[in-house]
Motif scaffolding. Structure first.
Motif, PDB file in Angstrom:
ATOM      1  N   LEU A  93       1.006  -7.623  -6.467  1.00  0.00           N
ATOM      2  CA  LEU A  93       1.507  -6.372  -7.026  1.00  0.00           C
ATOM      3  C   LEU A  93       0.471  -5.291  -6.744  1.00  0.00           C
ATOM      4  O   LEU A  93      -0.451  -5.051  -7.518  1.00  0.00           O
ATOM      5  CB  LEU A  93       1.763  -6.523  -8.526  1.00  0.00           C
ATOM      6  CG  LEU A  93       2.668  -7.702  -8.918  1.00  0.00           C
ATOM      7  CD1 LEU A  93       2.843  -7.764 -10.424  1.00  0.00           C
ATOM      8  CD2 LEU A  93       4.015  -7.603  -8.219  1.00  0.00           C
ATOM      9  N   VAL A  94       0.608  -4.647  -5.598  1.00  0.00           N
ATOM     10  CA  VAL A  94      -0.452  -3.795  -5.052  1.00  0.00           C
ATOM     11  C   VAL A  94      -0.101  -2.320  -5.203  1.00  0.00           C
ATOM     12  O   VAL A  94       0.935  -1.853  -4.728  1.00  0.00           O
ATOM     13  CB  VAL A  94      -0.689  -4.124  -3.565  1.00  0.00           C
ATOM     14  CG1 VAL A  94      -1.782  -3.240  -2.992  1.00  0.00           C
ATOM     15  CG2 VAL A  94      -1.053  -5.593  -3.408  1.00  0.00           C
ATOM     16  N   ALA A  95      -1.007  -1.586  -5.855  1.00  0.00           N
ATOM     17  CA  ALA A  95      -0.848  -0.141  -5.974  1.00  0.00           C
ATOM     18  C   ALA A  95      -1.547   0.596  -4.845  1.00  0.00           C
ATOM     19  O   ALA A  95      -1.148   1.687  -4.460  1.00  0.00           O
ATOM     20  CB  ALA A  95      -1.407   0.336  -7.321  1.00  0.00           C
ATOM     21  N   HIS A  96      -2.622  -0.005  -4.334  1.00  0.00           N
ATOM     22  CA  HIS A  96      -3.392   0.634  -3.263  1.00  0.00           C
ATOM     23  C   HIS A  96      -4.153  -0.447  -2.514  1.00  0.00           C
ATOM     24  O   HIS A  96      -4.718  -1.360  -3.125  1.00  0.00           O
ATOM     25  CB  HIS A  96      -4.381   1.645  -3.864  1.00  0.00           C
ATOM     26  CG  HIS A  96      -5.281   2.280  -2.845  1.00  0.00           C
ATOM     27  ND1 HIS A  96      -4.825   3.207  -1.926  1.00  0.00           N
ATOM     28  CD2 HIS A  96      -6.609   2.108  -2.603  1.00  0.00           C
ATOM     29  CE1 HIS A  96      -5.835   3.599  -1.168  1.00  0.00           C
ATOM     30  NE2 HIS A  96      -6.920   2.945  -1.553  1.00  0.00           N
ATOM     31  N   THR A  97      -4.186  -0.354  -1.200  1.00  0.00           N
ATOM     32  CA  THR A  97      -4.896  -1.346  -0.402  1.00  0.00           C
ATOM     33  C   THR A  97      -5.577  -0.685   0.784  1.00  0.00           C
ATOM     34  O   THR A  97      -5.231   0.435   1.187  1.00  0.00           O
ATOM     35  CB  THR A  97      -3.940  -2.450   0.088  1.00  0.00           C
ATOM     36  OG1 THR A  97      -4.696  -3.498   0.688  1.00  0.00           O
ATOM     37  CG2 THR A  97      -2.922  -1.911   1.083  1.00  0.00           C
ATOM     38  N   LEU A 137       2.453   4.457  -9.141  1.00  0.00           N
ATOM     39  CA  LEU A 137       1.052   4.196  -9.432  1.00  0.00           C
ATOM     40  C   LEU A 137       0.124   4.798  -8.382  1.00  0.00           C
ATOM     41  O   LEU A 137      -1.087   4.835  -8.577  1.00  0.00           O
ATOM     42  CB  LEU A 137       0.815   2.690  -9.541  1.00  0.00           C
ATOM     43  CG  LEU A 137       1.571   1.987 -10.664  1.00  0.00           C
ATOM     44  CD1 LEU A 137       1.212   0.508 -10.700  1.00  0.00           C
ATOM     45  CD2 LEU A 137       1.286   2.619 -12.009  1.00  0.00           C
ATOM     46  N   SER A 138       0.664   5.288  -7.275  1.00  0.00           N
ATOM     47  CA  SER A 138      -0.186   5.937  -6.280  1.00  0.00           C
ATOM     48  C   SER A 138      -0.831   7.188  -6.855  1.00  0.00           C
ATOM     49  O   SER A 138      -1.937   7.563  -6.468  1.00  0.00           O
ATOM     50  CB  SER A 138       0.624   6.289  -5.028  1.00  0.00           C
ATOM     51  OG  SER A 138       1.667   7.199  -5.341  1.00  0.00           O
ATOM     52  N   ALA A 139      -0.163   7.847  -7.808  1.00  0.00           N
ATOM     53  CA  ALA A 139      -0.733   9.024  -8.451  1.00  0.00           C
ATOM     54  C   ALA A 139      -1.955   8.654  -9.280  1.00  0.00           C
ATOM     55  O   ALA A 139      -2.926   9.412  -9.365  1.00  0.00           O
ATOM     56  CB  ALA A 139       0.316   9.704  -9.330  1.00  0.00           C
ATOM     57  N   GLY A 159       0.800  -1.202   0.000  1.00  0.00           N
ATOM     58  CA  GLY A 159       0.000   0.000   0.000  1.00  0.00           C
ATOM     59  C   GLY A 159       0.835   1.255   0.000  1.00  0.00           C
ATOM     60  O   GLY A 159       0.326   2.347   0.215  1.00  0.00           O
ATOM     61  N   LEU A 160       2.122   1.142  -0.210  1.00  0.00           N
ATOM     62  CA  LEU A 160       3.011   2.284  -0.140  1.00  0.00           C
ATOM     63  C   LEU A 160       3.223   2.900  -1.510  1.00  0.00           C
ATOM     64  O   LEU A 160       3.315   2.188  -2.503  1.00  0.00           O
ATOM     65  CB  LEU A 160       4.379   1.863   0.438  1.00  0.00           C
ATOM     66  CG  LEU A 160       4.355   1.311   1.851  1.00  0.00           C
ATOM     67  CD1 LEU A 160       5.745   0.831   2.232  1.00  0.00           C
ATOM     68  CD2 LEU A 160       3.877   2.352   2.837  1.00  0.00           C
ATOM     69  N   PRO A 161       3.304   4.254  -1.602  1.00  0.00           N
ATOM     70  CA  PRO A 161       3.598   4.889  -2.882  1.00  0.00           C
ATOM     71  C   PRO A 161       4.901   4.365  -3.450  1.00  0.00           C
ATOM     72  O   PRO A 161       5.862   4.125  -2.725  1.00  0.00           O
ATOM     73  CB  PRO A 161       3.695   6.376  -2.517  1.00  0.00           C
ATOM     74  CG  PRO A 161       2.908   6.522  -1.251  1.00  0.00           C
ATOM     75  CD  PRO A 161       3.125   5.225  -0.512  1.00  0.00           C
ATOM     76  N   GLY A 162       4.933   4.212  -4.750  1.00  0.00           N
ATOM     77  CA  GLY A 162       6.167   3.767  -5.385  1.00  0.00           C
ATOM     78  C   GLY A 162       6.252   2.276  -5.566  1.00  0.00           C
ATOM     79  O   GLY A 162       7.108   1.795  -6.284  1.00  0.00           O
ATOM     80  N   LEU A 163       5.354   1.522  -4.912  1.00  0.00           N
ATOM     81  CA  LEU A 163       5.293   0.074  -5.093  1.00  0.00           C
ATOM     82  C   LEU A 163       6.640  -0.623  -5.001  1.00  0.00           C
ATOM     83  O   LEU A 163       7.174  -1.092  -5.991  1.00  0.00           O
ATOM     84  CB  LEU A 163       4.660  -0.247  -6.458  1.00  0.00           C
ATOM     85  CG  LEU A 163       3.168   0.055  -6.523  1.00  0.00           C
ATOM     86  CD1 LEU A 163       2.764   0.277  -7.957  1.00  0.00           C
ATOM     87  CD2 LEU A 163       2.364  -1.066  -5.947  1.00  0.00           C
ATOM     88  N   PRO A 164       7.255  -0.712  -3.825  1.00  0.00           N
ATOM     89  CA  PRO A 164       8.543  -1.387  -3.704  1.00  0.00           C
ATOM     90  C   PRO A 164       8.530  -2.798  -4.268  1.00  0.00           C
ATOM     91  O   PRO A 164       9.518  -3.280  -4.800  1.00  0.00           O
ATOM     92  CB  PRO A 164       8.776  -1.409  -2.181  1.00  0.00           C
ATOM     93  CG  PRO A 164       7.926  -0.318  -1.637  1.00  0.00           C
ATOM     94  CD  PRO A 164       6.736  -0.226  -2.540  1.00  0.00           C
TER      95      PRO A 164
END
Length: 271
Positions: free
Chosen positions: A121-125, A27-29, A9-14
């Motif tokens: 592969l999570v962009a937002h949770t 992808l957070s944008a 759930g972190l910006p930048g998708l580590p």
């Protein structure tokens, strides 16, 4: 390995670092631009399946939450939204369903939505995303084999028509996902992992995956007859795995999913 990364759930998708076409892509944008709240957004398609090309687009899938007033009025709600655009030189494809529609798809033995829901592969949770994931074991049935059998058949016909590697890999991936699901109850869409965990997986898969990375629409170099025999054999294995599966015949999570949808919607209305 990327497919083992847990939702951050972190910006930048580590968890996406090093995947072709996604390194450095925030992808957070994309999530922030959506008109209604998203309960989750994940990457699906070739990146999830483990065989993206250098020029593969990014398939984002998720669930949005419509305002209550759009569900109780006379107008038909926008339960499914599709958007395609180019961002930083990468083609993006975003499809989201309203929570109610997504849950109904879960109950229709739809393998696609389960893969999207459980994608690592999570962009937002959100907490609701975690609850939905936890209910997946109560949704999976032996009848999900029909989904993967049908999808494999569609992709095989595309391969026979085009001779391209992409639909051939999709054929293998669908059959192996179905076999693995029937045996373990686990939704696993990552082809390299399936190649290692399903004993009947063809030995040629690693070289085909490597070839796909170089060209999105490259030709399959494998001998057609040998490939046909492998695919036919995997269909037989899927049939046997379904017949022997201990999975339930009907989903058992209906009431829990209903309660979740009602609770999330009421919480939304209170805010």
């Amino acid at each position: 390995m990327p497919h083992r990364t847990e939702p951050s759930g972190l910006p930048g998708l580590p968890g996406l670092t090093g995947l072709p076409g996604l390194t450095g892509l925030d992808l957070s944008a994309v999530v922030a631009e959506e008109p209604d709240p998203l309960l989750f957004a994940t990457v699906s398609g070739a990146h999830l399946y483990g065989f993206p090309s250098r020029d593969s687009d990014v398939d984002l899938r998720g669930v949005h939450l419509l305002p209550v007033e759009e569900l109780v009025g006379l107008r038909d709600p926008e339960e499914t939204r599709t958007r395609m655009w180019d961002r930083d030189g990468v083609e993006m494809d975003l499809v989201t369903h309203d929570l109610r529609k997504f849950v109904r798809l879960m109950l229709r033995r739809n393998g696609y939505v389960l893969e999207q829901l459980t994608s690592p592969l999570v962009a937002h949770t959100t907490a609701a995303h975690a609850e939905l994931r936890a209910l997946v074991p109560g949704v999976v049935t032996s009848h999900h084999a029909h989904h993967y059998r049908g999808f494999a058949g569609t992709q095989w016909r595309l391969y026979e028509t085009s001779g391209e590697l992409k639909p051939l890999l999709y054929t293998y991936r669908a059959l192996l996902t179905g076999i693995h699901l029937m045996r373990s109850g686990e939704v696993q869409a990552h082809l390299p992992t399936l190649a290692a965990e399903v004993p009947e997986a063809p030995a040629r898969l690693p070289e085909l995956v490597a070839a796909k990375e170089a060209a999105e629409h490259g030709a399959a170099e494998a001998a057609p007859e040998a490939v046909r025999e492998e695919v036919e054999r995997l269909h037989e294995v899927l049939d046997l795995a379904q017949a022997a599966s201990r999975l339930a015949g009907e989903p058992g999570a209906l009431h829990a999913l209903h309660d979740l949808v009602v609770r999330v919607r009421l919480q939304q209305a209170q805010h």
